[in-house]
Design an enzyme around this catalytic site. Structure first.
Site, PDB file in Angstrom:
ATOM      1  N   ARG A  46     -14.724 -16.818  14.409  1.00  0.00           N
ATOM      2  CA  ARG A  46     -14.727 -15.356  14.596  1.00  0.00           C
ATOM      3  C   ARG A  46     -15.642 -14.953  15.750  1.00  0.00           C
ATOM      4  NH1 ARG A  46     -17.788 -12.181  11.664  1.00  0.00           N
ATOM      5  NH2 ARG A  46     -17.685 -13.499   9.826  1.00  0.00           N
ATOM      6  N   TYR A  98      -2.068   9.186  23.723  1.00  0.00           N
ATOM      7  CA  TYR A  98      -1.390   8.353  22.743  1.00  0.00           C
ATOM      8  C   TYR A  98      -1.737   8.878  21.352  1.00  0.00           C
ATOM      9  CZ  TYR A  98       0.254   4.122  20.431  1.00  0.00           C
ATOM     10  OH  TYR A  98       0.919   3.231  19.632  1.00  0.00           O
ATOM     11  N   ASP A 168      -7.631   4.904  29.385  1.00  0.00           N
ATOM     12  CA  ASP A 168      -6.577   4.128  28.729  1.00  0.00           C
ATOM     13  C   ASP A 168      -5.552   3.813  29.815  1.00  0.00           C
ATOM     14  OD1 ASP A 168      -4.325   3.191  27.400  1.00  0.00           O
ATOM     15  OD2 ASP A 168      -4.572   4.508  25.677  1.00  0.00           O
ATOM     16  N   LYS A 193       2.143  -4.076  25.751  1.00  0.00           N
ATOM     17  CA  LYS A 193       3.139  -3.482  26.646  1.00  0.00           C
ATOM     18  C   LYS A 193       3.352  -4.384  27.881  1.00  0.00           C
ATOM     19  CE  LYS A 193       2.618  -0.378  23.474  1.00  0.00           C
ATOM     20  NZ  LYS A 193       1.666   0.716  23.531  1.00  0.00           N
TER      21      LYS A 193
HETATM   22  C1  PLP Z   1       0.660   1.246  22.578  1.00  0.00           C
HETATM   23  C2  PLP Z   1      -0.474   2.040  23.071  1.00  0.00           C
HETATM   24  C3  PLP Z   1      -1.741   1.980  22.460  1.00  0.00           C
HETATM   25  C4  PLP Z   1      -1.984   1.167  21.204  1.00  0.00           C
HETATM   26  O1  PLP Z   1      -1.793  -0.192  21.376  1.00  0.00           O
HETATM   27  P1  PLP Z   1      -1.377  -1.215  20.199  1.00  0.00           P
HETATM   28  O2  PLP Z   1      -1.356  -2.538  20.894  1.00  0.00           O
HETATM   29  O3  PLP Z   1      -0.047  -0.773  19.668  1.00  0.00           O
HETATM   30  O4  PLP Z   1      -2.445  -1.130  19.162  1.00  0.00           O
HETATM   31  C5  PLP Z   1      -2.764   2.727  23.009  1.00  0.00           C
HETATM   32  N1  PLP Z   1      -2.586   3.528  24.089  1.00  0.00           N
HETATM   33  C6  PLP Z   1      -1.382   3.619  24.687  1.00  0.00           C
HETATM   34  C7  PLP Z   1      -1.229   4.505  25.872  1.00  0.00           C
HETATM   35  C8  PLP Z   1      -0.288   2.895  24.196  1.00  0.00           C
HETATM   36  O5  PLP Z   1       0.894   3.015  24.779  1.00  0.00           O
END
Ligand code: PLP
Length: 369
Positions: A46, A98, A168, A193
């Protein structure tokens, strides 16, 4: 060296050093550690894992800072919020950030005494509500509306107000935009993504140029256990080498799609920062290398959008974005975002552009019928 080449080689063994180019994933909970644990770099699964180290080195190249990998984008988000904010603090979020980030702020953060302020991304609206704020959270382009704000200008305003800045970078990706170089204190992204891009992994990361902040994030990860699995990390690392190719292709095809949609009679609005008519185009041009693989557009209503999606034969109806396979969805089916019932978020994949455009044109014919 060209950035594409740097990313392709990031975390790989140096060219002249014998051995595997990339070691396989190391599945480990228990390291053999005789005597004083301080004598051992690796003690418990961990705390550390060699597969993470190679991946984080690569993410560092991508973002231009020191990176910490997490089990998901939301785990990465929680780590930044949790290490920066405490009772009495105020966080400024984008109105259309988001959705889950706003939910986190209105549930967990509110419970621990953190106040939330919302303001629009468009027109740098967040600059007007910074007084007394501890943290400014940016998302540009925003999701799903693809609004744009000026990162450098907002960093300057936030720092003057005594707030730290988090960007972000999920929609933009570290390949197309580097918020740390523009002065942001943290960059956060979901690697679910375009970074991994094959619709098969959930991961996230945070990067910063401040050693103390990075240490606090690592401690948070260790204590909360928001650690990534070695298999996911290894697959992600494998995927990163093709990211410049994939994203370059997606950007080029997205530009073609946006341009086709913007003159199509069935479409009432197109949101893509690469279009000269987009209100954030000039800023996006300055701070992004290209405009990304997501194109949002609007059809007159829910029935039009459902006919469009139902008629697609190549593009899959699915949430998420950034994968090599094109996907689209009617965003309002989830609720939570201030958008119309006919709003479509389209994630452009790497199929031949002609096939994507043909499928969309077919879908639009059905939408109009
Ligand atoms: C998908 C997404 C997240 C969250 O990510 P996960 O991997 O699904 O936890 C945060 N911010 C944006 C802009 C996203 O598209």
């Amino acid at each position: 060296m060209h950035r594409d080449t740097q990313i392709l080689n990031a975390g790989y063994r140096p060219v002249k050093e014998p051995g595997p180019m990339v070691a396989g994933p190391q599945f480990v909970s228990t390291y053999v550690t005789p005597g004083d644990p301080a004598q051992h770099r690796l003690t418990y699964g961990r705390f550390e894992n060699p597969t993470w180290q190679a991946w984080e080195e690569s993410l560092g190249v991508l973002e231009g800072g020191d990176a910490v990998s997490f089990a998901s984008g939301m785990a990465a988000t929680s780590a930044v919020l949790g290490t920066c904010l405490g009772p009495g603090d105020t966080v400024v979020l984008p109105e259309e950030s988001y959705y889950t980030i706003r939910t986190l702020a209105s549930t967990w953060l509110e419970k621990i005494g953190v106040r939330m302020r919302l303001a629009p991304t468009r027109g740098n609206g967040q600059a007007n509500v910074l007084e007394g704020a501890r943290l400014l959270w940016l998302e540009t382009p925003s999701n799903p509306h693809l609004d744009v704000c000026d990162i450098a200008a907002l960093v300057e305003a936030a720092h003057a107000a005594g707030a730290v800045v988090v960007a972000d970078n999920t929609t933009a990706t570290g390949y197309l935009q580097q918020p740390l170089a523009l002065g942001a204190d943290y960059v956060v992204a979901s690697d679910t993504k375009a970074v991994t891009g094959h619709a098969d992994i959930i991961l996230g990361h945070v990067a910063s140029r401040d050693r103390e902040r990075v240490t606090a994030l690592r401690d948070w990860r260790t204590r909360h256990g928001a650690i990534p699995g070695p298999m996911e990390v290894w697959l992600a690392h494998r995927s990163l080498a093709t990211m410049p190719l994939r994203v370059t292709c997606q950007c080029a095809y997205a530009a073609r799609l946006a341009s086709m949609l913007s003159t199509h009679p069935a479409v009432t609005a197109v949101h893509y920062p690469g279009l000269a008519t987009h209100p954030g185009h000039e800023v996006a041009k300055r701070q992004m290398r290209a405009f990304g693989g997501v194109v949002s557009f609007e059809l007159p209503g829910r029935a039009h959008a459902e006919r469009f999606l139902g008629a697609l034969r190549l593009v899959r109806e699915a949430t998420s974005f950034g994968g090599v396979h094109s996907t689209a969805e009617r965003r309002a089916r989830w609720g939570g975002d201030a958008i119309g019932d006919g709003f479509i978020r389209f994630s452009v994949g790497c199929e031949a552009a002609e096939d994507i455009l043909e499928d969309v044109e077919e879908g639009l014919r059905a939408a109009e019928a």
